[in-house]
Scaffold this motif. Structure first.
Motif, mmCIF file in Angstrom:
data_model
loop_
_atom_site.group_PDB
_atom_site.id
_atom_site.type_symbol
_atom_site.label_atom_id
_atom_site.label_comp_id
_atom_site.label_asym_id
_atom_site.label_seq_id
_atom_site.Cartn_x
_atom_site.Cartn_y
_atom_site.Cartn_z
ATOM 1 N N VAL A 27 27.364 -14.322 -15.215
ATOM 2 C CA VAL A 27 26.625 -13.435 -14.305
ATOM 3 C C VAL A 27 26.764 -14.000 -12.900
ATOM 4 C CG1 VAL A 27 24.378 -12.498 -13.698
ATOM 5 C CG2 VAL A 27 24.991 -12.790 -16.103
ATOM 6 N N ALA A 173 21.605 -8.700 -17.616
ATOM 7 C CA ALA A 173 22.950 -8.424 -18.138
ATOM 8 C C ALA A 173 22.854 -7.456 -19.298
ATOM 9 C CB ALA A 173 23.619 -9.724 -18.587
ATOM 10 N N SER A 178 26.197 -6.563 -14.900
ATOM 11 C CA SER A 178 25.199 -7.627 -14.757
ATOM 12 C C SER A 178 24.901 -7.845 -13.288
ATOM 13 C CB SER A 178 25.715 -8.926 -15.379
ATOM 14 O OG SER A 178 26.846 -9.398 -14.667
#
Length: 806
Positions: A27, A173, A178
């Motif tokens: 992420v 996410a 995300s």
């Protein structure tokens, strides 16, 4: 032709995952939230008139405005403006307070937006550092289901356990999309620096002062004790201001040199080395600081410059005198009775102080003019009395007797005597001095007995109207005249108090009001001097008279200081070394405890012991109590409760919110600040530390804010504090003071240019925004250039609840 392109990258607007949430391999956490993406002043175009610039956008997801301005080597100019936007399919937003205080708890919210056309099942996690997460913490995160184009919300409760930095990392996410954000805030320590002051005077051989400090951070204690045999010695520090004053009208020319020559003569009379004393005069408390105090005089350590200044001043006054013997404000101005009387009186003071080269015929010509115009002032008693003082202030010789028998003078005195009760304190004081010079003891004493009428006393300098008793002891003070709103010279407080003090010293040198008047003059300086040259000159002359009759300059003092039974030092002060007073003793750290006994012991000498004890520490008490020293503050918060009315629609009622009470997010509050000053102050700063869960309604710093003077409606003693709910306990007194506010993340900073002595009220509004339990650390008030003047309110604590849950 000016061309510009701007572009922003974005994640694909798609999401193929409609099943259970699955986090991507990594992420990207956004941390760069700059407000300006790019700026450059010297971009050069190519031959076709275009240029290309590559810009890396900050990580804020928002609209951006790009502006390009161009100029040719000739006189052609161009401007272009475009708007672009940075977006991504899944957006995580973090809502946190701007700051926290140790012990605060706050609700931290996460809002996740789905900008795709598919449903997203996102796993949301909060990873904080520097704070403790409540019981609802979930290490695996929380599942949020977001409809196409929708959003979802979740929250955590965090608690700040220690000061430092707190970091919040939020990730969301789901499938192939995300987002993450990371933000940091400061956690401030719970507490603040508090100051505690005690002062007084002792004539016996020992004085004990007890100072109690609240719970505090170890090692933050500081204690300072100042001892001096005479407060009036500080008058030396005002002389550089007069010497350096850059203008030269008639009044200022006389006021510049007269106090210095009179003080010099006093020092010589009592046997003090005037050469050394006047060297200090041009250097303030420390001769090493001379350049900073008085740049043009600080390099000289002898009397030659003072003598040169006196000669130049005398020559200027002689040049300014008109052919008829009078003076005006300037050489070219018209004759002025007040100015003529002031110069004539001042020249006689200079003669008495031993100034060489003063031609007495100059003042004789002035007296002839004053005598001729005395009857014209009969409708202005204050001016007539001032003229009489100048006429009768002869040093010696037959002229004195001749003036006293003049029919014009006798007629004026007989007209003034029946009207004495109508006169101001200033005029009564001068009139008493006139009778005293004439040898009319009965009338002089009668007028002096009337001087307590109109006197303004402060017999409880350590007591506050808004806080009650805050200390013990302190030197009482008294003054006459008006601090603000006066227009005539005989109405001002400094000049009036100086005139009364000089008369009391001359007519009744044992009067109990003399020392309190000295205390008031010294407490109401502005830095080293008073508000203007004339005030400063007359105050110095009055304090000089006090030094002459008090005998404080002739004495000596040998004292030791003990703190909690341990001797910190011993100092001896002789008449010569007194000019370096005050003696200062310091203690800090482990030497200072919770309860401290400061003991000053006299070993020798008969001079009084003036002392001031100043202690400070970083208090960690909860709640932090109120404290003050000549400056006291109090604040209260009121909830604005809407109420319908028949004629005015919906009105707002003020409902007091006590310490520790709960309100709801969205509530509007009005804060009421009371500031009580025991003396006239300049350049005051109020630092109002707000709770983290409130936001000020005002958006722009610098817009005018006003303090309004109020009169407390109280029937109890001043030693009893005003009850809670001050809005209903005070009424407007008419005066106002302008202030400059700055609305900051953690505080409201209010700068007040001038704050006259009195009780003042200030109001502004907040809105409750963040649920939690918060500490509003005390509001502090202080004079920026007199750091020992400082006060703080009590701490206020508030709980803010989510209105949607109730």
């Amino acid at each position: 032709m000016l061309a510009m392109d701007a572009s922003a990258s974005a994640q694909p607007d798609s999401n193929s995952d409609s099943g259970p949430a699955s986090a991507p391999s990594s992420v990207v956490v956004r941390t760069d939230f700059r407000a300006t993406a790019f700026w450059q002043s010297d971009i050069r175009t190519g031959a076709d008139g275009t240029a290309r610039v590559t810009v890396r956008y900050p990580e804020s997801l928002t609209r951006w405005q790009a502006v390009a301005q161009a100029a040719t080597t000739g006189s052609l100019f161009g401007r272009e403006q475009l708007t672009t936007r940075t977006v991504q399919p899944l957006v995580a937003r973090l809502e946190i307070p701007r700051f926290l205080v140790e012990g605060d708890s706050a609700v931290v919210s996460a809002i996740v937006h789905n900008h795709t056309t598919n449903e997203v099942r996102a796993r949301v996690r909060l990873q904080p550092e520097g704070v403790e997460v409540g019981a609802e913490s979930d290490s695996t995160g929380r599942l949020l289901v977001l409809a196409p184009g929708g959003e979802a919300h979740t929250e955590w409760t965090v608690r700040a356990l220690k000061a430092g930095s707190a970091r919040f990392r939020l990730t969301a996410a789901g499938g192939s999309v995300s987002d993450g954000v990371e933000q940091s805030i400061q956690v401030h320590p719970h507490g603040l620096v508090q100051q505690f002051a005690r002062s007084g005077k002792a004539t016996n051989d020992q004085v004990t002062v007890r100072v109690t400090l609240p719970p505090r951070a170890p090692g933050s204690e500081r204690l300072e004790v100042r001892v001096t045999p005479s407060l009036a010695l500080t008058l030396l520090d005002a002389l550089p201001y007069l010497a350096d004053y850059p203008y030269g009208c008639t009044e200022q020319t006389l006021s510049r040199f007269l106090p210095a020559v009179v003080v010099r003569q006093t020092l010589k009379t009592v046997g003090i080395d005037a050469e050394a004393a006047m060297a200090r005069t041009f250097g303030g408390i420390s001769t090493n600081a001379a350049g900073a105090v008085s740049p043009s005089l600080g390099s000289r350590k002898d009397l030659s410059q003072l003598d040169a200044m006196t000669r130049a001043g005398m020559e200027r006054l002689m040049d300014f005198q008109k052919d008829d013997g009078s003076w005006g404000w300037w050489k070219e101005g018209s004759s002025d009775a007040w100015m003529t009387a002031y110069v004539s009186w001042g020249l006689k003071q200079a003669i008495r102080a031993g100034v060489a080269g003063v031609d007495e015929s100059v003042s004789r010509r002035a007296d002839a003019w004053l005598l001729k115009h005395l009857v014209e002032a009969q409708e202005d008693p204050a001016l007539q009395i001032w003229m009489l003082q100048a006429l009768l202030d002869r040093t010696s010789g037959p002229d004195r007797e001749l003036s006293a028998r003049a029919p014009e003078i006798q007629s004026a005195l007989e007209r003034l005597w029946p009207r004495r009760k109508e006169l101001s304190a200033y005029s009564r004081a001068v009139l008493a001095g006139v009778f005293h010079r004439l040898g009319d003891r009965e009338r002089a004493d009668t007028v002096v007995r009337s001087l307590p009428d109109g006197a303004v006393w402060d017999t409880t300098p350590d007591a506050s109207v808004i806080l009650g008793a805050t200390g013990a002891g302190g030197l009482p003070s008294v003054h006459w005249g008006r601090n603000e709103g006066w227009f005539r010279w005989e109405e001002g407080a400094v000049e009036t108090t100086s005139a009364v003090l000089r008369t009391l010293i001359q007519v009744d040198p044992t009067n109990s009001m003399i020392e309190p008047a000295v205390h008031w003059l010294l407490k109401n300086r502005r830095g080293m001097q008073w508000s203007n040259t004339r005030d400063s000159a007359l105050a110095i002359l009055a304090l000089n008279d006090f030094l002459e009759v008090s005998g404080e300059l002739k004495g000596s003092l040998d004292v030791s200081l003990f703190l909690n039974g341990r001797e910190l030092g011993r100092r001896a002060m002789t008449p010569e070394s007194m000019l370096a007073a005050p003696v200062v003793f310091h203690a800090d750290g482990g030497a200072v405890g919770s309860t401290n006994e400061v003991r000053i012991v006299r070993h020798a000498g008969k001079s009084p012991i003036y002392f001031a004890v100043d202690a400070s520490c970083f208090t960690i008490a909860e709640p932090v109590p109120a404290a003050g020293n000549d400056l006291y503050v109090r604040r209260e918060y009121y909830r604005l409760v809407p109420e319908p009315t028949l004629l005015r629609g919906v009105a707002e009622r003020l409902e007091l919110v006590s310490d520790g009470a709960a309100i709801h997010a969205g509530d509007r509050l009005e804060e009421v600040v009371l500031v009580e000053s025991k003396r006239d102050l300049e350049y005051v700063l109020l630092q109002d530390l707000k709770p983290a869960g409130l936001e000020a309604e005002a958006l722009r710093s610098g817009e005018s804010l006003w303090l309004h003077e109020v009169d407390p409606k109280r029937g109890a003693s001043m030693l009893k504090p005003m009850p809670p709910g001050v809005v209903t306990e005070v009424e407007d007194a008419g005066r106002s003071a302008w202030a400059h506010p700055e609305w900051r993340d953690r505080e409201v900073a209010v700068f007040v240019h001038r704050l006259p002595a009195g009780l003042w009220m200030l109001r502004y509004r907040f809105r409750a925004t963040t649920p939690g339990d918060f500490h509003a650390l005390p509001l502090s008030a202080g004079a920026l250039y007199v750091p020992e003047l400082r006060g703080n309110s009590a701490e206020w604590r508030v709980g803010i609840r989510d209105a949607a849950r109730h």
